[in-house]
Design an enzyme around this catalytic site. Structure first.
Site, PDB file in Angstrom:
ATOM      1  N   ASP A  16      83.439  50.633  79.808  1.00  0.00           N
ATOM      2  CA  ASP A  16      83.681  51.629  78.910  1.00  0.00           C
ATOM      3  C   ASP A  16      82.630  51.789  78.027  1.00  0.00           C
ATOM      4  O   ASP A  16      81.970  51.096  78.214  1.00  0.00           O
ATOM      5  CB  ASP A  16      84.834  51.094  78.214  1.00  0.00           C
ATOM      6  CG  ASP A  16      85.220  52.157  77.006  1.00  0.00           C
ATOM      7  OD1 ASP A  16      84.844  53.963  77.558  1.00  0.00           O
ATOM      8  OD2 ASP A  16      85.187  51.982  76.400  1.00  0.00           O
ATOM      9  N   SER A  17      82.452  52.623  76.950  1.00  0.00           N
ATOM     10  CA  SER A  17      81.292  52.728  76.591  1.00  0.00           C
ATOM     11  C   SER A  17      81.340  52.085  75.349  1.00  0.00           C
ATOM     12  O   SER A  17      80.580  52.058  74.298  1.00  0.00           O
ATOM     13  CB  SER A  17      81.657  54.401  75.982  1.00  0.00           C
ATOM     14  OG  SER A  17      83.051  54.279  75.043  1.00  0.00           O
ATOM     15  N   TYR A  48      80.250  57.926  74.395  1.00  0.00           N
ATOM     16  CA  TYR A  48      79.719  58.886  75.067  1.00  0.00           C
ATOM     17  C   TYR A  48      80.974  60.387  75.018  1.00  0.00           C
ATOM     18  O   TYR A  48      79.745  61.086  75.852  1.00  0.00           O
ATOM     19  CB  TYR A  48      80.248  58.738  76.830  1.00  0.00           C
ATOM     20  CG  TYR A  48      80.096  57.497  77.355  1.00  0.00           C
ATOM     21  CD1 TYR A  48      78.539  56.612  76.601  1.00  0.00           C
ATOM     22  CD2 TYR A  48      80.178  56.569  78.374  1.00  0.00           C
ATOM     23  CE1 TYR A  48      77.949  55.409  77.167  1.00  0.00           C
ATOM     24  CE2 TYR A  48      79.632  55.884  79.016  1.00  0.00           C
ATOM     25  CZ  TYR A  48      78.595  54.984  78.697  1.00  0.00           C
ATOM     26  OH  TYR A  48      78.270  53.653  78.615  1.00  0.00           O
ATOM     27  N   GLY A  49      81.961  60.617  74.810  1.00  0.00           N
ATOM     28  CA  GLY A  49      82.327  61.715  74.070  1.00  0.00           C
ATOM     29  C   GLY A  49      81.681  62.838  73.312  1.00  0.00           C
ATOM     30  O   GLY A  49      81.998  64.284  73.877  1.00  0.00           O
ATOM     31  N   CYS A  79      87.403  55.013  80.867  1.00  0.00           N
ATOM     32  CA  CYS A  79      85.970  55.095  80.115  1.00  0.00           C
ATOM     33  C   CYS A  79      86.369  56.829  80.611  1.00  0.00           C
ATOM     34  O   CYS A  79      86.367  57.316  82.171  1.00  0.00           O
ATOM     35  CB  CYS A  79      84.833  55.176  79.519  1.00  0.00           C
ATOM     36  SG  CYS A  79      84.441  56.804  78.575  1.00  0.00           S
ATOM     37  N   ASN A  80      87.595  57.505  80.384  1.00  0.00           N
ATOM     38  CA  ASN A  80      87.724  58.768  80.494  1.00  0.00           C
ATOM     39  C   ASN A  80      86.599  59.601  80.580  1.00  0.00           C
ATOM     40  O   ASN A  80      86.621  60.907  81.503  1.00  0.00           O
ATOM     41  CB  ASN A  80      89.405  59.247  79.732  1.00  0.00           C
ATOM     42  CG  ASN A  80      90.511  58.920  80.341  1.00  0.00           C
ATOM     43  OD1 ASN A  80      90.948  59.442  80.847  1.00  0.00           O
ATOM     44  ND2 ASN A  80      90.581  57.722  79.199  1.00  0.00           N
ATOM     45  N   THR A  81      85.719  59.598  79.419  1.00  0.00           N
ATOM     46  CA  THR A  81      84.900  60.813  79.260  1.00  0.00           C
ATOM     47  C   THR A  81      83.675  60.821  81.166  1.00  0.00           C
ATOM     48  O   THR A  81      83.907  61.459  81.177  1.00  0.00           O
ATOM     49  CB  THR A  81      83.844  59.991  77.961  1.00  0.00           C
ATOM     50  OG1 THR A  81      85.182  60.254  77.444  1.00  0.00           O
ATOM     51  CG2 THR A  81      82.751  61.401  78.256  1.00  0.00           C
ATOM     52  N   GLU A 158      86.964  51.868  66.806  1.00  0.00           N
ATOM     53  CA  GLU A 158      86.002  51.050  67.271  1.00  0.00           C
ATOM     54  C   GLU A 158      85.913  50.177  65.428  1.00  0.00           C
ATOM     55  O   GLU A 158      85.284  49.634  65.441  1.00  0.00           O
ATOM     56  CB  GLU A 158      84.343  51.885  67.390  1.00  0.00           C
ATOM     57  CG  GLU A 158      84.799  52.909  68.661  1.00  0.00           C
ATOM     58  CD  GLU A 158      84.121  51.764  69.746  1.00  0.00           C
ATOM     59  OE1 GLU A 158      83.653  50.474  69.500  1.00  0.00           O
ATOM     60  OE2 GLU A 158      84.980  51.312  70.909  1.00  0.00           O
ATOM     61  N   CYS A 190      92.082  59.019  76.988  1.00  0.00           N
ATOM     62  CA  CYS A 190      91.007  58.509  76.503  1.00  0.00           C
ATOM     63  C   CYS A 190      91.295  56.760  76.439  1.00  0.00           C
ATOM     64  O   CYS A 190      91.912  56.768  75.895  1.00  0.00           O
ATOM     65  CB  CYS A 190      90.461  58.517  75.284  1.00  0.00           C
ATOM     66  SG  CYS A 190      88.972  57.857  73.737  1.00  0.00           S
ATOM     67  N   THR A 191      90.801  55.918  76.249  1.00  0.00           N
ATOM     68  CA  THR A 191      91.084  54.711  76.995  1.00  0.00           C
ATOM     69  C   THR A 191      91.042  53.859  75.655  1.00  0.00           C
ATOM     70  O   THR A 191      91.600  53.074  75.285  1.00  0.00           O
ATOM     71  CB  THR A 191      89.927  53.712  77.764  1.00  0.00           C
ATOM     72  OG1 THR A 191      88.967  54.040  78.145  1.00  0.00           O
ATOM     73  CG2 THR A 191      89.665  53.960  78.925  1.00  0.00           C
ATOM     74  N   HIS A 192      90.158  54.580  74.439  1.00  0.00           N
ATOM     75  CA  HIS A 192      90.569  53.974  72.983  1.00  0.00           C
ATOM     76  C   HIS A 192      91.921  54.865  71.870  1.00  0.00           C
ATOM     77  O   HIS A 192      92.493  53.741  71.107  1.00  0.00           O
ATOM     78  CB  HIS A 192      89.547  54.884  72.021  1.00  0.00           C
ATOM     79  CG  HIS A 192      88.161  53.939  72.335  1.00  0.00           C
ATOM     80  ND1 HIS A 192      87.424  54.283  73.152  1.00  0.00           N
ATOM     81  CD2 HIS A 192      87.580  53.654  71.334  1.00  0.00           C
ATOM     82  CE1 HIS A 192      86.789  53.479  73.653  1.00  0.00           C
ATOM     83  NE2 HIS A 192      85.777  52.929  71.957  1.00  0.00           N
TER      84      HIS A 192
HETATM   85  N1  DGL Z   1      86.363  55.275  75.967  1.00  0.00           N
HETATM   86  C1  DGL Z   1      86.080  56.634  75.852  1.00  0.00           C
HETATM   87  C2  DGL Z   1      86.906  57.866  76.780  1.00  0.00           C
HETATM   88  O1  DGL Z   1      87.349  57.258  77.060  1.00  0.00           O
HETATM   89  C3  DGL Z   1      85.865  57.096  74.774  1.00  0.00           C
HETATM   90  C4  DGL Z   1      84.646  56.332  73.708  1.00  0.00           C
HETATM   91  C5  DGL Z   1      83.872  57.863  73.993  1.00  0.00           C
HETATM   92  O2  DGL Z   1      83.532  58.888  73.174  1.00  0.00           O
HETATM   93  O3  DGL Z   1      82.372  56.964  74.166  1.00  0.00           O
HETATM   94  O4  DGL Z   1      86.563  58.436  76.535  1.00  0.00           O
END
Ligand code: DGL
Length: 278
Positions: A16-17, A48-49, A79-81, A158, A190-192
């Site tokens: 993940d990011s 990453y988003g 990471c969904n992005t 975060e 989004c995994t967060h």
């Molecule tokens: N974990 C990322 C996701 O699932 C979001 C965090 C990011 O923007 O890097 O999209």
């Protein structure tokens, strides 16, 4: 070589990011307790988003190379992005199963909705790429899908501001419109975001089913490993290993709090090492 590559005792790689992918790790460890997990959080380059698709693809290739250098048998793009843009590039390039977040989360939402009115929240990139709506509408073109980018949720997580008052106010600002849309299912794309489940549910109402794409992805990982005869037969004797590209104290603190156990193996990977890989 072939028998080594098919060795099901090899670990599962997850990237993940940042810390969001830990929501997937938590589900994986509870569903697949025999497996060892190698986690990479790109904490130096999060988020990453808000980055371009090309940059996210480049980072995803490097992260996958890094996990493969640890001899993983499959890679979960937690990471969904990255899942929304990098899967074809990864599947073209690497010969291990690559698991995305998008299809599992969508399938789960489709199995839950009764009204056919589904909300999706995610980063600007995931929403801008229409990753979930494209996947959902492919299955049922008459669905009503309402998408909303919630970029402030990632830094709040975060920073560990999981249930703070500012988080609640921001959630209201972002999510109030879903009440008017009358959705019955909301994909946490989004995994967060599963870390914010409590706050999100209190804003959209408990009648709305929240789809945790981490849970959905963990179910898919189990299915894919079984399909490739890669499920570990015996409990791994090795600890899960965690790697990050920067070492904020926050990672260890939040990770331990969230996973409920001490992280004994945490190492920093230099960005020069990563960039040399891809
Ligand atoms: N974990 C990322 C996701 O699932 C979001 C965090 C990011 O923007 O890097 O999209």
């Amino acid at each position: 070589m072939a028998s080594l590559r098919n060795d099901s005792s090899r670990p599962i790689g997850v990237f993940d990011s940042g810390i969001g992918g830990l929501t997937v790790v938590k589900e994986l460890t509870s569903r697949l307790p025999n497996e060892q997990i190698i986690y990479f959080g790109d904490t130096a380059r999060v988020p990453y988003g808000s980055k371009s698709n090309d940059t996210v693809i480049e980072y995803s290739i490097q992260n996958t190379h890094f996990l493969l250098s640890k001899n993983v048998k499959a890679v979960v793009v937690a990471c969904n992005t990255a899942s929304s843009v990098a899967i074809p590039a990864l599947q073209d390039r690497f010969d291990v199963p690559i698991i995305s977040m998008i299809e599992p989360g969508s399938a789960f939402a489709l199995s839950k909705t009764k009204s056919g009115r589904i909300g999706v929240i995610g980063t600007r990139a995931t929403i801008g790429n229409k990753a979930y709506s494209t996947e959902l509408l492919k299955h049922i073109p008459t669905l009503e899908v309402f998408e909303k980018a919630c970029p402030l949720f990632v830094p709040l997580v975060e920073e560990g501001m999981i249930e703070s008052e500012p988080t609640r106010l921001i959630a209201q600002e972002y999510l109030d419109e879903f009440k008017a849309n009358n959705i019955d299912t909301l994909i946490l794309g989004c995994t967060h975001y599963p870390l914010l489940k409590k706050v999100i549910s209190s804003v959209v109402g408990e009648g709305v089913t929240l789809v945790d794409s981490g849970i959905a992805a963990a179910i898919t990982v189990a299915e894919v490993l079984a399909e490739y005869s890669l499920l570990a037969d015996l409990p791994s004797q090795k600890q899960n290993e965690f790697y990050v590209s920067d070492l904020p104290r926050q990672f260890k603190k939040i990770a331990e709090l969230f996973l409920g156990n001490e992280i004994t193996s945490l190492q920093k990977v230099d960005l020069e090492v990563l960039t040399a890989l891809g």
